[in-house]
Design a protein around this motif. Structure first.
Motif, PDB file in Angstrom:
ATOM      1  N   LEU A   1       1.003  -1.196  -0.075  1.00 21.43           N
ATOM      2  CA  LEU A   1       0.278   0.009   0.462  1.00 21.43           C
ATOM      3  C   LEU A   1       0.308   1.221   0.224  1.00 21.43           C
ATOM      4  O   LEU A   1       0.775   2.406  -0.961  1.00 21.43           O
ATOM      5  CB  LEU A   1      -1.372   0.383   1.326  1.00 21.43           C
ATOM      6  CG  LEU A   1      -1.890  -1.235   1.764  1.00 21.43           C
ATOM      7  CD1 LEU A   1      -2.737  -1.130   2.583  1.00 21.43           C
ATOM      8  CD2 LEU A   1      -3.039  -0.475  -0.065  1.00 21.43           C
ATOM      9  N   TYR A   2       1.977   1.345   0.842  1.00 19.66           N
ATOM     10  CA  TYR A   2       2.751   2.575   0.649  1.00 19.66           C
ATOM     11  C   TYR A   2       3.304   2.808  -0.531  1.00 19.66           C
ATOM     12  O   TYR A   2       3.814   4.127  -1.135  1.00 19.66           O
ATOM     13  CB  TYR A   2       3.937   2.320   2.016  1.00 19.66           C
ATOM     14  CG  TYR A   2       5.221   3.225   2.081  1.00 19.66           C
ATOM     15  CD1 TYR A   2       4.935   4.384   2.360  1.00 19.66           C
ATOM     16  CD2 TYR A   2       6.046   2.687   1.500  1.00 19.66           C
ATOM     17  CE1 TYR A   2       5.299   5.460   2.444  1.00 19.66           C
ATOM     18  CE2 TYR A   2       7.090   3.861   1.230  1.00 19.66           C
ATOM     19  CZ  TYR A   2       6.969   5.422   2.024  1.00 19.66           C
ATOM     20  OH  TYR A   2       7.707   5.854   1.913  1.00 19.66           O
ATOM     21  N   PHE A   3       3.731   1.587  -1.863  1.00 18.13           N
ATOM     22  CA  PHE A   3       4.789   1.072  -2.599  1.00 18.13           C
ATOM     23  C   PHE A   3       3.485   2.397  -3.620  1.00 18.13           C
ATOM     24  O   PHE A   3       3.508   3.350  -4.317  1.00 18.13           O
ATOM     25  CB  PHE A   3       4.434   0.477  -2.792  1.00 18.13           C
ATOM     26  CG  PHE A   3       4.621   0.189  -3.784  1.00 18.13           C
ATOM     27  CD1 PHE A   3       6.692   0.618  -4.608  1.00 18.13           C
ATOM     28  CD2 PHE A   3       4.667  -0.425  -5.839  1.00 18.13           C
ATOM     29  CE1 PHE A   3       7.199   0.121  -5.944  1.00 18.13           C
ATOM     30  CE2 PHE A   3       5.112   0.065  -6.426  1.00 18.13           C
ATOM     31  CZ  PHE A   3       6.774   0.426  -7.328  1.00 18.13           C
ATOM     32  N   ILE A   4       2.153   1.864  -3.481  1.00 12.67           N
ATOM     33  CA  ILE A   4       1.420   2.703  -4.395  1.00 12.67           C
ATOM     34  C   ILE A   4       0.941   3.998  -4.134  1.00 12.67           C
ATOM     35  O   ILE A   4       0.658   5.031  -4.725  1.00 12.67           O
ATOM     36  CB  ILE A   4      -0.433   1.808  -4.632  1.00 12.67           C
ATOM     37  CG1 ILE A   4       0.391  -0.075  -4.868  1.00 12.67           C
ATOM     38  CG2 ILE A   4      -0.959   2.014  -4.973  1.00 12.67           C
ATOM     39  CD1 ILE A   4      -1.148  -0.635  -4.175  1.00 12.67           C
ATOM     40  N   ASP A   5       1.322   4.344  -2.479  1.00 15.59           N
ATOM     41  CA  ASP A   5       0.898   5.595  -2.530  1.00 15.59           C
ATOM     42  C   ASP A   5       1.557   6.322  -2.826  1.00 15.59           C
ATOM     43  O   ASP A   5       1.741   7.861  -3.508  1.00 15.59           O
ATOM     44  CB  ASP A   5       0.041   5.562  -1.110  1.00 15.59           C
ATOM     45  CG  ASP A   5       0.424   6.805  -0.401  1.00 15.59           C
ATOM     46  OD1 ASP A   5      -0.816   7.699  -1.265  1.00 15.59           O
ATOM     47  OD2 ASP A   5       0.676   7.647   0.314  1.00 15.59           O
ATOM     48  N   ASN A   6       2.968   5.685  -2.057  1.00 14.60           N
ATOM     49  CA  ASN A   6       4.354   6.783  -2.667  1.00 14.60           C
ATOM     50  C   ASN A   6       4.998   6.521  -3.741  1.00 14.60           C
ATOM     51  O   ASN A   6       5.695   7.854  -3.748  1.00 14.60           O
ATOM     52  CB  ASN A   6       5.301   6.448  -1.064  1.00 14.60           C
ATOM     53  CG  ASN A   6       6.402   7.514  -1.406  1.00 14.60           C
ATOM     54  OD1 ASN A   6       7.792   7.235  -1.231  1.00 14.60           O
ATOM     55  ND2 ASN A   6       5.901   8.730  -0.400  1.00 14.60           N
ATOM     56  N   LYS A   7       4.839   5.439  -4.065  1.00 16.50           N
ATOM     57  CA  LYS A   7       5.706   5.700  -5.323  1.00 16.50           C
ATOM     58  C   LYS A   7       5.021   5.875  -6.551  1.00 16.50           C
ATOM     59  O   LYS A   7       5.653   5.988  -7.832  1.00 16.50           O
ATOM     60  CB  LYS A   7       6.477   4.755  -5.688  1.00 16.50           C
ATOM     61  CG  LYS A   7       7.884   4.533  -4.344  1.00 16.50           C
ATOM     62  CD  LYS A   7       8.868   5.430  -3.896  1.00 16.50           C
ATOM     63  CE  LYS A   7       9.455   4.693  -3.041  1.00 16.50           C
ATOM     64  NZ  LYS A   7      10.598   6.027  -3.028  1.00 16.50           N
TER      65      LYS A   7
END
Length: 299
Positions: free
Chosen positions: A78-84
């Motif tokens: 989820l962090y990868f989808i949001d931040n990257k």
């Protein structure tokens, strides 16, 4: 009457756990400014794999721990989808929920099961009891963890440097940047904690509530957790309180013998309660705001 009340209490202790973990998951994420709509999907995947882990290792505690690790992995996704990838968190959460439903359905079909994990032998949490007034109240380790988590998250949010910094990031990104705080770092930490709590919510469904996985068994509990966070205005203690209230509504809907109503109507009780409490909460905030403005001479 005492027997009925204690029976309700035993059911409440089990039913409240997934809702409580979901509410605390939403609480931790929202304090960093991340609205974790994907809690429903996190719970769905975790509930399924908790059954898988329990089946292969024949140990509920180990399955629960492995599911928490899986929660960390989901949080990183989820962090990868949001931040990257820079995808809107709400859209990402909705997509994740749909993927979770589809993925678990496919995996169930691969196992040869239709709708429910009949081919997997789940080892649930051991059930314990305590005697009160000659009556037995039943609980398991996940229900105790859920109650303890209220106070752990409260202390983390309000009494630790990390928790306060996460709140600062959610309150004002610009001020946090001026203060030298690493925005991405603290949002990642809050999202990982949130995802682990959501995984605990899912695991407590299949290891502590029902000893199997079935399609749609999460039944909106992730969204109820989000609603509870809105109602509690970021307070972990209030999240715990509203979780108990709404879980009590679920408990009442499961005790059809107490009411002369159709089962379909009783199933509406918890969801209508969420709707009513949110409206009352919003109206209370408006009343307080108008009273404040009136005292200040703004209106």
């Amino acid at each position: 009457m005492t027997g009925i009340n204690l029976g309700l209490l035993s059911t409440l202790l089990i039913i409240q756990t997934p809702i409580l973990f979901a509410a605390l998951s939403a609480n931790v994420a929202s304090r960093s400014g991340y609205f974790n709509v994907g809690i429903e999907g996190l719970m769905t995947i975790s509930a399924f794999f908790a059954v898988v882990f329990s089946h292969f290792f024949q140990n509920a505690i180990l399955a629960f721990i492995l599911t928490m690790v899986l929660g960390l992995v989901q949080g990183l996704i989820l962090y990868f989808i949001d931040n990257k990838l820079k995808v809107n968190s709400i859209l990402a959460g909705i997509a994740y929920n749909l993927i979770a439903m589809g993925l678990t359905s496919i995996l169930l079909n691969l196992l040869g099961d239709r709708g429910i994990s009949t081919s997997l032998q789940t080892i649930p949490f051991a059930r314990h009891s305590v005697s009160i007034m000659g009556k037995e109240i039943y609980y398991n380790i996940s229900s105790i963890l859920g109650i303890l988590s209220i106070f752990i998250i409260y202390i983390f949010n309000e009494k630790t440097v990390l928790g306060i910094r996460i709140f600062s990031v959610g309150k004002s990104v610009e001020f946090s940047k001026i203060s030298g705080l690493n925005i991405n770092k603290y949002r990642l930490i809050s999202l990982l904690i949130s995802s682990v709590l959501a995984s605990m919510a899912g695991a407590s469904l299949t290891l502590g509530y029902l000893p199997w996985f079935s399609r749609d068994m999460v039944a909106g509990r992730g969204f109820i957790g989000l609603a509870i966070d809105v109602m509690s205005s970021g307070s972990a203690l209030l999240s715990g309180f509203f979780s108990v209230v709404l879980s009590f509504m679920f408990t009442l809907s499961n005790h059809q013998s107490l009411f002369n109503l159709k089962p379909e109507l009783l199933e509406l009780i918890p969801y209508m309660s969420v709707f009513i409490i949110i409206i009352l909460r919003i109206q209370l905030v408006r009343i307080k705001k108008r009273k404040y403005e009136k005292n200040k001479g703004i209106i």
